[in-house]
Design a protein around this motif. Sequence first.
Motif, mmCIF file in Angstrom:
data_model
loop_
_atom_site.group_PDB
_atom_site.id
_atom_site.type_symbol
_atom_site.label_atom_id
_atom_site.label_comp_id
_atom_site.label_asym_id
_atom_site.label_seq_id
_atom_site.Cartn_x
_atom_site.Cartn_y
_atom_site.Cartn_z
ATOM 1 N N GLY A 189 7.767 5.559 -9.496
ATOM 2 C CA GLY A 189 8.415 6.232 -8.387
ATOM 3 C C GLY A 189 9.462 5.357 -7.734
ATOM 4 O O GLY A 189 9.621 4.180 -8.057
ATOM 5 N N PRO A 190 10.187 5.901 -6.780
ATOM 6 C CA PRO A 190 11.260 5.155 -6.123
ATOM 7 C C PRO A 190 10.720 4.157 -5.121
ATOM 8 O O PRO A 190 9.567 4.242 -4.688
ATOM 9 N N ALA A 191 11.565 3.219 -4.766
ATOM 10 C CA ALA A 191 11.224 2.281 -3.694
ATOM 11 C C ALA A 191 11.089 3.040 -2.388
ATOM 12 O O ALA A 191 11.730 4.065 -2.171
ATOM 13 N N ALA A 192 10.257 2.515 -1.507
ATOM 14 C CA ALA A 192 10.086 3.151 -0.206
ATOM 15 C C ALA A 192 11.401 3.111 0.566
ATOM 16 O O ALA A 192 12.091 2.099 0.547
ATOM 17 N N PRO A 193 11.772 4.179 1.236
ATOM 18 C CA PRO A 193 13.012 4.162 2.018
ATOM 19 C C PRO A 193 12.920 3.131 3.124
ATOM 20 O O PRO A 193 11.989 3.144 3.919
ATOM 21 N N ALA A 194 13.888 2.238 3.163
ATOM 22 C CA ALA A 194 13.821 1.120 4.110
ATOM 23 C C ALA A 194 14.246 1.514 5.507
ATOM 24 O O ALA A 194 13.673 1.070 6.488
ATOM 25 N N ALA A 195 15.272 2.372 5.625
ATOM 26 C CA ALA A 195 15.865 2.596 6.933
ATOM 27 C C ALA A 195 14.950 3.376 7.865
ATOM 28 O O ALA A 195 14.822 3.051 9.038
ATOM 29 N N ASP A 196 14.317 4.436 7.351
ATOM 30 C CA ASP A 196 13.570 5.326 8.221
ATOM 31 C C ASP A 196 12.070 5.077 8.203
ATOM 32 O O ASP A 196 11.326 5.700 8.955
ATOM 33 N N ALA A 197 11.614 4.191 7.328
ATOM 34 C CA ALA A 197 10.177 3.981 7.201
ATOM 35 C C ALA A 197 9.625 3.282 8.436
ATOM 36 O O ALA A 197 10.203 2.324 8.939
ATOM 37 N N GLU A 198 8.504 3.781 8.929
ATOM 38 C CA GLU A 198 7.834 3.148 10.057
ATOM 39 C C GLU A 198 7.058 1.941 9.550
ATOM 40 O O GLU A 198 6.224 2.063 8.662
ATOM 41 N N PRO A 199 7.330 0.743 10.087
ATOM 42 C CA PRO A 199 6.609 -0.436 9.595
ATOM 43 C C PRO A 199 5.117 -0.326 9.887
ATOM 44 O O PRO A 199 4.712 0.189 10.926
ATOM 45 N N SER A 200 4.314 -0.819 8.947
ATOM 46 C CA SER A 200 2.865 -0.800 9.124
ATOM 47 C C SER A 200 2.469 -1.844 10.162
ATOM 48 O O SER A 200 3.239 -2.767 10.473
ATOM 49 N N PRO A 201 1.261 -1.749 10.724
ATOM 50 C CA PRO A 201 0.795 -2.782 11.660
ATOM 51 C C PRO A 201 0.842 -4.180 11.048
ATOM 52 O O PRO A 201 1.184 -5.147 11.739
ATOM 53 N N LEU A 202 0.521 -4.282 9.746
ATOM 54 C CA LEU A 202 0.575 -5.588 9.095
ATOM 55 C C LEU A 202 2.009 -6.090 9.016
ATOM 56 O O LEU A 202 2.285 -7.267 9.278
ATOM 57 N N ASP A 203 2.940 -5.206 8.667
ATOM 58 C CA ASP A 203 4.348 -5.608 8.598
ATOM 59 C C ASP A 203 4.842 -6.092 9.956
ATOM 60 O O ASP A 203 5.577 -7.080 10.055
ATOM 61 N N ARG A 204 4.445 -5.391 11.008
ATOM 62 C CA ARG A 204 4.866 -5.798 12.358
ATOM 63 C C ARG A 204 4.286 -7.158 12.724
ATOM 64 O O ARG A 204 4.972 -8.012 13.296
ATOM 65 N N ALA A 205 3.009 -7.355 12.391
ATOM 66 C CA ALA A 205 2.370 -8.633 12.719
ATOM 67 C C ALA A 205 3.007 -9.783 11.947
ATOM 68 O O ALA A 205 3.241 -10.868 12.500
ATOM 69 N N LEU A 206 3.301 -9.553 10.667
ATOM 70 C CA LEU A 206 3.938 -10.587 9.859
ATOM 71 C C LEU A 206 5.308 -10.953 10.409
ATOM 72 O O LEU A 206 5.687 -12.125 10.459
ATOM 73 N N GLU A 207 6.050 -9.940 10.865
ATOM 74 C CA GLU A 207 7.378 -10.195 11.416
ATOM 75 C C GLU A 207 7.271 -10.991 12.717
ATOM 76 O O GLU A 207 8.089 -11.874 13.005
ATOM 77 N N LEU A 208 6.240 -10.706 13.514
ATOM 78 C CA LEU A 208 6.066 -11.401 14.793
ATOM 79 C C LEU A 208 5.655 -12.855 14.620
ATOM 80 O O LEU A 208 5.928 -13.686 15.501
ATOM 81 N N GLU A 209 4.990 -13.174 13.512
ATOM 82 C CA GLU A 209 4.520 -14.556 13.317
ATOM 83 C C GLU A 209 5.646 -15.563 13.464
ATOM 84 O O GLU A 209 5.464 -16.644 14.026
ATOM 85 N N GLY A 210 6.821 -15.229 12.961
ATOM 86 C CA GLY A 210 7.922 -16.182 12.975
ATOM 87 C C GLY A 210 8.578 -16.365 14.319
ATOM 88 O O GLY A 210 9.189 -17.406 14.576
ATOM 89 N N ARG A 211 8.480 -15.356 15.224
ATOM 90 C CA ARG A 211 9.223 -15.452 16.488
ATOM 91 C C ARG A 211 8.364 -15.344 17.728
ATOM 92 O O ARG A 211 8.766 -15.785 18.810
ATOM 93 N N ASP A 212 7.167 -14.780 17.610
ATOM 94 C CA ASP A 212 6.293 -14.638 18.776
ATOM 95 C C ASP A 212 4.831 -14.695 18.328
ATOM 96 O O ASP A 212 4.166 -13.665 18.205
ATOM 97 N N PRO A 213 4.318 -15.914 18.070
ATOM 98 C CA PRO A 213 2.950 -16.039 17.553
ATOM 99 C C PRO A 213 1.897 -15.378 18.436
ATOM 100 O O PRO A 213 0.922 -14.822 17.930
ATOM 101 N N ALA A 228 2.185 -12.699 20.303
ATOM 102 C CA ALA A 228 2.220 -11.257 20.045
ATOM 103 C C ALA A 228 1.653 -10.944 18.663
ATOM 104 O O ALA A 228 0.974 -9.927 18.472
ATOM 105 N N ALA A 229 1.922 -11.823 17.695
ATOM 106 C CA ALA A 229 1.366 -11.626 16.353
ATOM 107 C C ALA A 229 -0.158 -11.678 16.404
ATOM 108 O O ALA A 229 -0.841 -10.853 15.771
ATOM 109 N N ALA A 230 -0.698 -12.629 17.161
ATOM 110 C CA ALA A 230 -2.159 -12.741 17.285
ATOM 111 C C ALA A 230 -2.749 -11.475 17.891
ATOM 112 O O ALA A 230 -3.790 -10.981 17.433
ATOM 113 N N GLU A 231 -2.075 -10.925 18.910
ATOM 114 C CA GLU A 231 -2.566 -9.694 19.529
ATOM 115 C C GLU A 231 -2.520 -8.534 18.536
ATOM 116 O O GLU A 231 -3.418 -7.687 18.514
ATOM 117 N N SER A 232 -1.472 -8.492 17.705
ATOM 118 C CA SER A 232 -1.378 -7.432 16.701
ATOM 119 C C SER A 232 -2.517 -7.530 15.697
ATOM 120 O O SER A 232 -3.128 -6.520 15.325
#
Length: 286
Positions: free
Chosen positions: A112-136, A138-142
Amino acid sequence: MADSPWVVNVSAENFHQIVVDGSRERPVVIDFWAPWCGPCRRLAPMLERLAVEKDGGFLLAKVNTDENQELAQSFQVEGIPAVFAIRDGKIADQFTGVLPEEQLREFIDSLGPAAPAADAEPSPLDRALELEGRDPSAAAESYRAMLAATPDDPAARVGLARVLLATPGREQEAAPLLTGLEFGDFAPEAQRLHTLVTLRDVPHADADLTAAQRVVGAEGKLALAKVLAARGDYPAALDALLAAADDDRQLGRTTVRELMLKIFEVIGPQSEQAGDYRRRLQALLY
């Protein structure tokens, strides 16, 4: 290997990020191969050509089994080339050997195709991973929110442990999160973090470092290496271990080597730095 952003070499060090996390954005096709394998040399150009042609439709992750035996074992690879398709962190399909190009195309198209990047809602894990680099914090709370919903979620347990280990004074809180994760996708990262907890268990305040620097002899250099490793200064710790092994070859073959292996596990057993110090210790001892 094709010069394309969609064809990458993968090792144990970057496997989780590229393959497991990456498969949530697009299919990842793992090609287990070896330089001496004739069928691998026939299959590789077809896979690489399709990766270039699909232009982001899937990512081709190439794993050299000679250099990454543990990864091959974790996938129970018994013959090569062995190809595994990963979607959303799970095996979606697989085959062993060389397929005709028409069947290979069908294999790729079935993912199947790759997941659409622009409109896809990030998963809780994706959000937490993104926060690790800039707001640990907030990442811990996630991660804690994920655990409140699913207490045994291995991704959240490993993620929270990683954040705690990056926060001074919180190391021991990480240890219970890592128990019972010996198997599965997150086992390698859990083991790496567990080893990090073990290294950090040595007192390593500035006063401990100053005291260790005053001790002479092989045992003193070993003690200094333990403090340096606990502080995360791995190059200096490895240098101190080599010096200890130079002073006492028997110590080098036992305690020094054991501590080096722990450091290698943290920095990546297949990393260039680990390979360099592994060769230097072997040359010194043998």
